[in-house]
Scaffold this motif. Structure first.
Motif, mmCIF file in Angstrom:
data_model
loop_
_atom_site.group_PDB
_atom_site.id
_atom_site.type_symbol
_atom_site.label_atom_id
_atom_site.label_comp_id
_atom_site.label_asym_id
_atom_site.label_seq_id
_atom_site.Cartn_x
_atom_site.Cartn_y
_atom_site.Cartn_z
ATOM 1 N N VAL A 244 0.773 -1.076 -0.193
ATOM 2 C CA VAL A 244 0.144 0.088 0.153
ATOM 3 C C VAL A 244 0.745 1.210 -0.108
ATOM 4 O O VAL A 244 0.597 2.167 -0.822
ATOM 5 N N GLN A 245 1.726 1.173 0.783
ATOM 6 C CA GLN A 245 2.817 2.321 0.759
ATOM 7 C C GLN A 245 3.680 2.621 -0.581
ATOM 8 O O GLN A 245 3.703 3.629 -1.006
ATOM 9 N N SER A 246 4.119 1.572 -1.135
ATOM 10 C CA SER A 246 4.850 1.596 -2.175
ATOM 11 C C SER A 246 3.885 2.019 -3.410
ATOM 12 O O SER A 246 4.413 2.647 -4.194
ATOM 13 N N LEU A 247 2.632 1.594 -3.453
ATOM 14 C CA LEU A 247 1.761 2.043 -4.361
ATOM 15 C C LEU A 247 0.938 3.426 -4.243
ATOM 16 O O LEU A 247 0.046 3.777 -4.923
ATOM 17 N N ALA A 248 1.469 4.002 -3.282
ATOM 18 C CA ALA A 248 0.728 5.353 -2.824
ATOM 19 C C ALA A 248 -0.581 5.237 -2.390
ATOM 20 O O ALA A 248 -1.377 6.203 -2.975
ATOM 21 N N ARG A 249 -1.238 4.240 -2.010
ATOM 22 C CA ARG A 249 -2.499 3.998 -1.620
ATOM 23 C C ARG A 249 -2.692 4.371 -0.202
ATOM 24 O O ARG A 249 -3.867 4.097 0.135
ATOM 25 N N LYS B 268 -2.907 1.528 8.984
ATOM 26 C CA LYS B 268 -4.236 0.896 9.107
ATOM 27 C C LYS B 268 -3.699 -0.761 9.086
ATOM 28 O O LYS B 268 -4.097 -1.607 9.937
ATOM 29 N N GLU B 269 -3.074 -1.214 8.330
ATOM 30 C CA GLU B 269 -2.601 -2.743 7.853
ATOM 31 C C GLU B 269 -1.693 -3.124 8.890
ATOM 32 O O GLU B 269 -1.696 -4.285 9.537
ATOM 33 N N LEU B 270 -0.705 -2.128 9.445
ATOM 34 C CA LEU B 270 0.177 -2.644 10.645
ATOM 35 C C LEU B 270 -0.416 -2.705 11.691
ATOM 36 O O LEU B 270 -0.385 -3.639 12.755
ATOM 37 N N ALA B 271 -1.492 -1.719 12.035
ATOM 38 C CA ALA B 271 -2.396 -1.905 13.271
ATOM 39 C C ALA B 271 -3.037 -3.282 13.387
ATOM 40 O O ALA B 271 -3.081 -3.831 14.642
ATOM 41 N N THR B 272 -3.617 -3.629 12.228
ATOM 42 C CA THR B 272 -4.397 -4.976 12.113
ATOM 43 C C THR B 272 -3.320 -6.132 12.509
ATOM 44 O O THR B 272 -3.633 -6.908 13.393
#
Length: 1015
Positions: free
Chosen positions: A522-527, A532-536
């Protein structure tokens, strides 16, 4: 009887051959020779190979070394790095001693392209998901350097054929070489079939990318004209053909050289009317005239790949040796097959015939031939080159439609592709394995083990050596392969599918692992910023027994918080990451976590402890050659040192790190180091060297934002607002807006504020500062916060006396003071900033004294920051010359301070500083020996301002309109407007506000005039 179908006369192509020969000449120029890159395109059969052969002959005659490699097609699959492997193998065979010297010390890595380099030694190992990207970059860089060394003293021509079949790894390496080769007498010529490059063909983006490179020349072959067709036919027939026959052949072939050959041979003495209109039949007509055994051999070769080795062909054909030789002789005599360049196998003379023969096979016949190939190769793997075995066996079994055999073969091939850093091919093979998964029998799948086929296997409390391989394991491996080869969209889709699979399973650790991958993507695709993903993932691992997933999750969380929200929580996460990594023996994760922890400890104020931890990690990874963490060490540690004012120590480490990055071929890490080096050199006053370092940082995409920031600093300091704005925009494009990190946003805000202030837009400068610090600055960001606060305070001080700046001044100064109080002052450089900000705020209020500036000078002097020291010396001199200075003015000391500041400004080409120093010296009637300016005593006179224009400018600075100016000076509004236009032109500014700011900065008004303007 042999049939001559190739014209002994080279027809046409004079212009194209001239381009190729010109490239060769350019490469070998004694004074300015440099590597040459060429792309040769044309439809199938148009004559690319013949043109290349003529060029090769010319190159050999000129003393060049020519090596050829072709992209290998196996069914629909290309072999990883096949053309480079073949070309390097030929280079090694022709110059064994020179090749050994050029590859010395890097044999293990280069063996991923040329396996025989490690014969009798340790084989190249796979590198792990975390190391993959750096390892692939290292392999590419080492290949480039190998070629440059081999071409240092001799001319090397490398021909790469059939690029339309190239695998993704070959395309990536070719793009890298075309972009980065800088030295050596080297010509790289790559050919491709243009008519195959449809809209979705993977080669099309590469061609578009290379077209934008100034260093790459593209040659497109057109079809022959009628005269050229006649010339070609005369060579083939050894006689002038009848005009009617030429017309017929030209019309039927449409000028395609290969079709001309086929039609000329089929004309049988002057009549081609009997030939069928079907292209397929035209291509097959001579194959069908062969004896049965020769036709059988042709069908086997068509399905075996671009080239089939003689021993493999003999085993698959199952003919007696005499019958096989007779069959091959007939096929070669009819110009259907040719011996391969190495003399150990056979290939079709033209790929169009091979494709026609392959398309003519019956479905069952195709499967049977592929099964025969697979069975023979499985029994004797030595029948094909080592670097092709796994991929070819996987392809044969797959096209034999035997899922039980194909699944393990495809998985084995994916492991080999991974070990060669061919991640795009690994991804394709893993996707094929997922396709075969359900079709393979249960007992076959039960024998597969994660330890054999996966490297990023998510630990889930099971033993990967005894637990059966799962479909999710393949998805995990494919997700990482997709990220490493740049197929991030495909990788993201795989992670989403995997998480859907896991919704019904109680497998928190595996789910957490996939959420971590999704965060990265998500970070590399600038999304998004990935939090949120790390917290999950963090929630999922909570309450479970320690595992490697725990360590990785906490390491990612700590790293994310260090960049986005530094503070106590990030320190706790880093400590947890270190603890969990040690418990489960994940040494690489531990070292990464310790490096993050060290930086966070520095931010808390325990400088010595934090640096000791970072240096300890540096020593460990250097000794163990943990390349990925090594790069982080030489990026993060110098950055931390620079942030606390230890510029020389930072610079020494960066110089050391750049050498290591070059040794390991880690181009992107090297680019980051060049960007950081530029920052340290800026602090130390070595600006020309710093600009050069920043320019080197743009060699890789990601660090370009950092380089843009550095270059904008120089432009600001040198008074070039347009250049600063350009670099600011460039940096903003690279950093983006999807993921706000203080280390990016605060420097960008500082630059934007500086540009606004430099252009006299004080209200815009205030707005930028208010927007940036409105919610406060995060803890641990003092390195970037102090320069921003100082820029805001300086802008307010420079705007003192401007009528437009009066409203809102008190609120702005209060915000600056409040923000400054929130920033740490634990190290000398931050303490100096704190005193400097306080002095600028006092100057903005008209209360700064020489004692205030002397305190700043005392703090700045030991820091080895000559530009900052020069600026402070200028301010102290200004205070000493002020009529209200305590104890009266000190002209001698002020003169010495100004001379010192002017000398530094001249050396650095810091024009605004030199102008300010010069103007102050002129007003005080102090000499500046060796200064850049020899302006007249009155700065207004230097600018060519008349007495009336000076009076108008004073009123412009006071915020008066043209009508108000006219009333006060007893002139007409039209005359006032003309005066204002003349003033703007003489000052070289675009607007009234910028004119007022420049007038104040240059000291164009007396003290009495200043008070009038302020009033």
């Amino acid at each position: 009887m042999e049939t001559r179908s190739v014209s002994p006369v080279f027809v046409g192509r004079a212009d194209e051959l001239r381009v190729l020969n010109d490239a060769l000449a350019r490469a070998v120029e004694p004074a300015a020779g440099e590597p040459q890159a060429l792309l040769l395109g044309g439809e199938a059969g148009v004559g690319k190979t013949r043109l290349i052969e003529e060029f090769e002959a010319a190159a050999l005659a000129a003393g060049a070394l020519v090596v050829v490699g072709g992209c290998v097609e196996i069914g629909a699959d290309g072999l990883p790095f096949a053309p480079f492997s073949a070309a390097l193998r030929a280079l090694r065979e022709q110059l064994p001693a020179e090749f050994a010297a050029a590859a010395a010390g890097q044999e293990e890595e280069l063996a991923r392209l040329l396996p025989e380099l490690c014969e009798g030694a340790r084989r190249p190992q796979s590198t792990g998901g975390r190391a993959g990207e750096e390892a692939m970059g290292r392999l590419f860089e080492l290949t480039a350097r190998l070629l440059e060394r081999m071409a240092a003293d001799r001319t090397v021509v490398m021909v790469l054929e059939d690029l339309h079949w190239a695998d993704a790894s070959t395309r990536h390496l070719l793009s890298y070489l075309f972009r980065t080769l800088r030295s050596g007498r080297l010509v790289v010529l790559a050919s491709y079939r243009a008519d195959d490059i449809h809209r979705r063909h993977p080669l099309r983006p590469l061609l578009a990318e290379l077209d934008r490179l100034r260093t790459v020349r593209r040659v497109e072959l057109a079809r022959f004209s009628r005269d050229e067709v006649a010339h070609q036919m005369a060579g083939i027939l050894a006689a002038e053909p009848a005009p009617k026959l030429v017309d017929d052949v030209f019309e039927r072939s449409d000028g395609n050289a290969f079709f001309v050959e086929e039609l000329a041979v089929a004309s049988h003495g002057g009549n081609c009317a009997a030939l069928t209109d079907s292209l397929r039949d035209l291509l097959l007509v001579r194959v069908e005239d062969l004896p049965d055994d020769a036709q059988k051999v042709a069908r086997i070769v068509a399905e075996g790949g671009s080239t089939v080795e003689y021993d493999l062909l003999a085993a698959v054909a199952d003919l007696s040796e005499d019958d096989l030789i007779d069959a091959l002789r007939a096929a070669v005599g009819a110009n259907i097959l040719l011996a391969s360049p190495g003399g150990d196998g056979y290939r079709f003379r033209h790929s169009l015939v091979r494709e026609a023969v392959g398309d003519d096979l019956l479905p069952g016949e195709r499967s049977r031939i592929n099964r025969r190939f697979a069975t023979v190769l499985e029994a004797d793997p030595a029948l094909v080159p080592a670097d092709q075995r796994a991929a070819r066996l996987a392809s044969y079994w797959y096209h034999a439609h035997d899922a039980a055999k194909a699944l393990p073969a495809v998985l084995n091939a994916s492991v080999v592709a991974r070990s060669r850093h061919a991640y795009a091919e690994q991804l394709r093979l893993l996707e094929r394995a997922m396709e075969l998964w359900d079709a393979a029998p249960d007992d076959v799948r039960a024998l597969l083990r994660p330890v054999d086929y996966t490297e990023v296997y998510p630990p889930c409390g099971c033993d990967p050596a005894s637990t059966p391989l799962r479909y999710l394991d393949l998805m995990a491996e494919a997700a990482v392969a997709g990220r490493l080869c740049g197929e991030r969209e495909r990788a993201l889709k795989i992670t989403k599918r995997a998480l859907r699979h896991l919704e019904d399973e109680q497998d928190a650790l595996r789910s957490a692992w996939f959420w971590v991958q999704r965060s990265r993507l998500v970070q590399s695709l600038a999304r998004g910023d990935g939090w949120k993903e790390l917290a999950t993932a963090q929630d999922l691992v909570r309450g479970h027994a320690p595992s490697e997933v725990h360590a990785e999750v906490f390491t990612m969380v700590a790293g994310w918080q260090m960049l986005h929200q530094p503070g106590p929580e990030s320190l706790v996460a880093a400590e947890q990451a270190v603890e969990y990594a040690r418990m489960v023996g994940a040494s690489e994760i531990e070292l990464n976590a310790r490096l993050t922890l060290g930086g966070l400890v520095v931010d808390t104020g325990d400088i010595d402890a934090g640096l000791a931890e970072m240096y300890a990690v540096r020593d460990r990874v250097t000794a163990d050659e943990v390349v990925t963490v090594l790069c982080r060490c030489y990026i993060n540690l110098p950055s931390v040192l620079e942030g606390i004012g230890r510029h020389r120590e930072s610079l020494d480490l960066l110089d050391e790190g750049i050498k290591l990055a070059q040794r390991y071929g880690l181009r992107e890490s090297e680019a980051w180091m060049w960007a950081n080096r530029s920052e340290s050199l800026y602090s130390l006053g070595r600006w020309d060297d710093a600009v050069d370092s920043a320019s080197r940082a743009v060699l890789s995409a990601k660090p370009r934002g950092g380089a843009g920031v550095r270059l904008a600093y120089f432009a600001l300091a040198r008074g070039d607002m347009a250049e600063a704005a350009r670099h600011h925009a460039e940096a903003w494009r690279h950093f983006g807006t999807h993921d706000s990190i203080p280390q990016n946003t605060l420097p960008l805000a500082r630059i934007a504020l500086g540009i606004a202030a430099g252009e006299g837009r004080i209200l815009d400068a205030r707005a930028e500062f208010r927007r940036t610090v409105g919610d406060g600055l995060p803890p641990g960001t003092q390195r970037y916060g102090w320069p921003l606060v100082l820029a805001a305070a300086t802008a307010e001080a420079e705007a003192r006396g401007l009528a437009i700046a009066a409203p809102g001044r008190d609120e702005s100064l209060h915000l600056i003071r409040t923000t400054a109080k929130s920033l740490a002052t634990r190290v000398p450089v931050w303490q100096a900033y704190e005193r400097w900000v306080r002095a600028e705020l006092l100057r903005a209020e008209g209360h700064a004294t020489s004692d205030d500036w002397l305190e700043v000078l005392t703090a700045i002097s030991p820091l080895e920051r000559p530009y900052d020291l020069a600026r402070v010396r200028h301010r102290l001199a200004e205070a000493l010359l002020s009529p209200g200075a305590p104890g009266g003015t000190d002209r001698d000391r002020a003169a010495e301070l100004l001379r010192q500041a002017a000398a530094v400004g001249e050396h650095l080409s810091a024009r605004p500083l030199v102008e300010a120093v010069t103007q102050l010296a002129q007003r005080a009637r102090l000499p500046l020996t060796g200064s850049m300016s020899s302006a007249p005593a009155d700065p207004a006179e230097e600018l060519g301002l008349t007495t009336r224009e000076r009076a108008v400018l004073r009123l412009v600075a006071a915020g008066r309109s043209n009508r108000q100016i006219a009333e006060e000076l007893f002139i007409s509004p039209k005359t006032a407007s003309v005066h204002v236009s003349n003033i703007l032109a003489k000052l070289g500014v675009a607007g009234r506000g910028e004119a007022a700011a420049l007038a104040h900065r240059l000291g164009l008004f007396t003290a009495d005039e200043e008070s009038l303007v302020a009033g």
